[in-house]
Design a protein around this motif. Structure first.
Motif, PDB file in Angstrom:
ATOM      1  N   GLY A 125       0.833  -1.211   0.000  1.00 38.50           N
ATOM      2  CA  GLY A 125       0.000   0.000   0.000  1.00 38.50           C
ATOM      3  C   GLY A 125       0.861   1.252   0.000  1.00 38.50           C
ATOM      4  O   GLY A 125       0.589   2.206  -0.751  1.00 38.50           O
ATOM      5  N   LEU A 154       2.467   1.816  -3.428  1.00 41.77           N
ATOM      6  CA  LEU A 154       1.574   2.151  -4.553  1.00 41.77           C
ATOM      7  C   LEU A 154       0.676   3.371  -4.287  1.00 41.77           C
ATOM      8  O   LEU A 154      -0.022   3.827  -5.197  1.00 41.77           O
ATOM      9  N   LYS A 155       0.716   3.860  -3.091  1.00 39.76           N
ATOM     10  CA  LYS A 155      -0.132   5.010  -2.723  1.00 39.76           C
ATOM     11  C   LYS A 155       0.100   6.157  -3.714  1.00 39.76           C
ATOM     12  O   LYS A 155       1.249   6.471  -4.054  1.00 39.76           O
ATOM     13  N   HIS A 167      -3.213  -0.442 -10.077  1.00 36.09           N
ATOM     14  CA  HIS A 167      -4.344  -1.204  -9.595  1.00 36.09           C
ATOM     15  C   HIS A 167      -3.811  -2.571  -9.186  1.00 36.09           C
ATOM     16  O   HIS A 167      -2.918  -3.105  -9.846  1.00 36.09           O
ATOM     17  N   LEU A 224      -4.965  -2.463   1.649  1.00 34.64           N
ATOM     18  CA  LEU A 224      -4.635  -1.744   0.403  1.00 34.64           C
ATOM     19  C   LEU A 224      -5.639  -0.617   0.154  1.00 34.64           C
ATOM     20  O   LEU A 224      -5.256   0.506  -0.207  1.00 34.64           O
ATOM     21  N   TYR A 258      -5.075   2.596   1.795  1.00 34.39           N
ATOM     22  CA  TYR A 258      -4.101   3.500   1.165  1.00 34.39           C
ATOM     23  C   TYR A 258      -4.662   4.132  -0.115  1.00 34.39           C
ATOM     24  O   TYR A 258      -3.934   4.801  -0.846  1.00 34.39           O
ATOM     25  N   VAL A 267      -5.605   2.449  -2.720  1.00 32.46           N
ATOM     26  CA  VAL A 267      -5.165   1.678  -3.888  1.00 32.46           C
ATOM     27  C   VAL A 267      -6.336   0.817  -4.380  1.00 32.46           C
ATOM     28  O   VAL A 267      -6.888   0.032  -3.602  1.00 32.46           O
TER      29      VAL A 267
END
Ligand code: SF4
Length: 369
Positions: free
Chosen positions: A298, A301-302, A307, A336, A339, A341
């Motif tokens: 998370g 990729l925040k 995806h 996730l 965050y 995401v």
């Protein structure tokens, strides 16, 4: 240190040249080499890419005496169906194909309410050696040609048009390079096949680039080449864990390109194409499904245009790897989402038919022994 295979063993006997191995200009040159006008190549492209028809007997726009020589020169039979297995009430169909040299590959056709997708193989076997994957265990047999890759899609499009799936006639809308093999380790044929898929008819199948997904375990050099292609396919990164320590063993190519480098390459792809990329993550019980790993993913990729696609692992026979508990999967998703995401959990199509990549081919090989 694991010896990863990038250069495939050379085919003992080369696959016959096919129209879809050639660029549009090369198709015309080949027709002229045969003493035929260039437009004959165009006629064959219409038969193949628009009508999925490689039966010379039915080419009424071509003089009878030219049909077989043209078929031999441009549309040799590349795939022979060994068997098909269906499940999900026929909405999932796995086809096992024999290539000209006896090598086996497979493709999976899946009908959903809003789309029909084919999952295709880019190599026979795979040299990436991911320990949880049936294909990886068998190693790399050889690269597929552009013709052999494209033919899997054309056969799927033909099955859709012929109404072979429940609900009758439909159009093949999506292609994912997620069958056997690492697509970016067979770069040129894969890109030629992508051009065949995305070029408008009659030179290709006319499938939108966005509907074509190329997946990779993280060959950064290949992602960088893809950035320069100017074909905005969807990029999927098979990450499977956000930390290098585990990824070094789970996805051995990580010893060459680390998580940070792979995600930076995906970000460069996103910056060039504007396309959201997908992170593929096979959830494996007690291996990579802990809350702290969801938290690390998370954080990585925040605020990125990415995806996460969680894949409940489809256990391979005799393997110690198995799918996560439902509560761990739920917790992973929630962390996730915390965050911001976007996350989806992939449905497990094809479970009853040896769903993990490579299993059908592996079963066929062992039953033939
Ligand atoms: S998971 Fe994909 S890249 Fe890894 S061994 Fe299997 S087919 Fe190859």
């Amino acid at each position: 240190m694991i010896d990863l295979v990038f250069d495939a063993p050379v085919e003992k006997k080369k696959a016959p040249i096919h129209l879809s191995d050639l660029t549009v200009a090369q198709r015309k040159e080949r027709a002229e080499e045969l003493g035929l006008p260039a437009f004959r190549a165009n006629q064959l492209a219409v038969h193949f890419f628009t009508h999925y028809n490689d039966d010379p007997e039915s080419w009424s726009d071509i003089p009878k005496e030219l049909r077989q020589p043209l078929a031999d020169a441009f549309l040799p039979k590349l795939l022979t169906l060994v068997r098909s297995i269906t499940c999900d009430g026929g909405k999932t169909r796995k086809d096992l194909w024999r290539l000209h040299d006896g090598v086996l590959v497979e493709s999976v056709l899946m009908k959903y309410t809003d789309r029909t997708t084919v999952c295709i193989s880019s190599q026979a076997g795979c040299g990436m050696k991911c320990p949880f994957c049936a294909t990886g265990q068998a190693g790399l047999t050889r690269n597929l040609t552009a013709g052999e890759i494209t033919a899997q899609v054309v056969m799927a499009a033909k099955a859709c048009a012929a109404g072979e799936l429940p609900g009758g006639e439909t159009r093949l809308s999506n292609v994912v390079f997620m069958g056997m093999g690492e697509p970016l380790a067979n770069y040129k044929p894969v890109m030629q096949s992508v051009r065949n898929l995305t070029s408008p008819q009659p030179n290709g199948l006319g499938i939108g680039a966005r509907s074509v997904t190329v997946s990779t375990v993280g060959l950064v050099s290949g992602i960088d080449k893809l950035i320069d292609e100017d074909i905005p396919v969807t990029l999927a990164i098979s990450l499977h864990t956000p930390d290098d320590e585990l990824r070094d063993s789970l996805v051995p190519i990580n010893s060459r390109w680390k998580v940070r480098e792979v995600l930076q390459a995906a970000d460069r792809y996103e910056a060039k194409t504007g396309r959201r990329y997908s992170i593929e993550y096979a959830l494996i019980r007690d291996i990579n499904d802990q809350a702290w790993r969801a938290d690390l993913l998370g954080r990585l990729l925040k605020n990125k245009n990415a995806h996460v696609n969680l894949i409940p692992l489809n256990p391979t026979p005799g393997s110690k790897w198995t799918a996560s508990r439902a509560e761990d999967e739920r917790a992973f998703v929630e962390i996730l989402e915390g965050y911001g995401v976007p996350v989806t959990v992939r449905d497990t199509r094809g479970r009853e038919i040896d769903g993990a990549c490579g299993q059908l081919a592996a079963a066929e090989v062992s039953s033939a022994k």
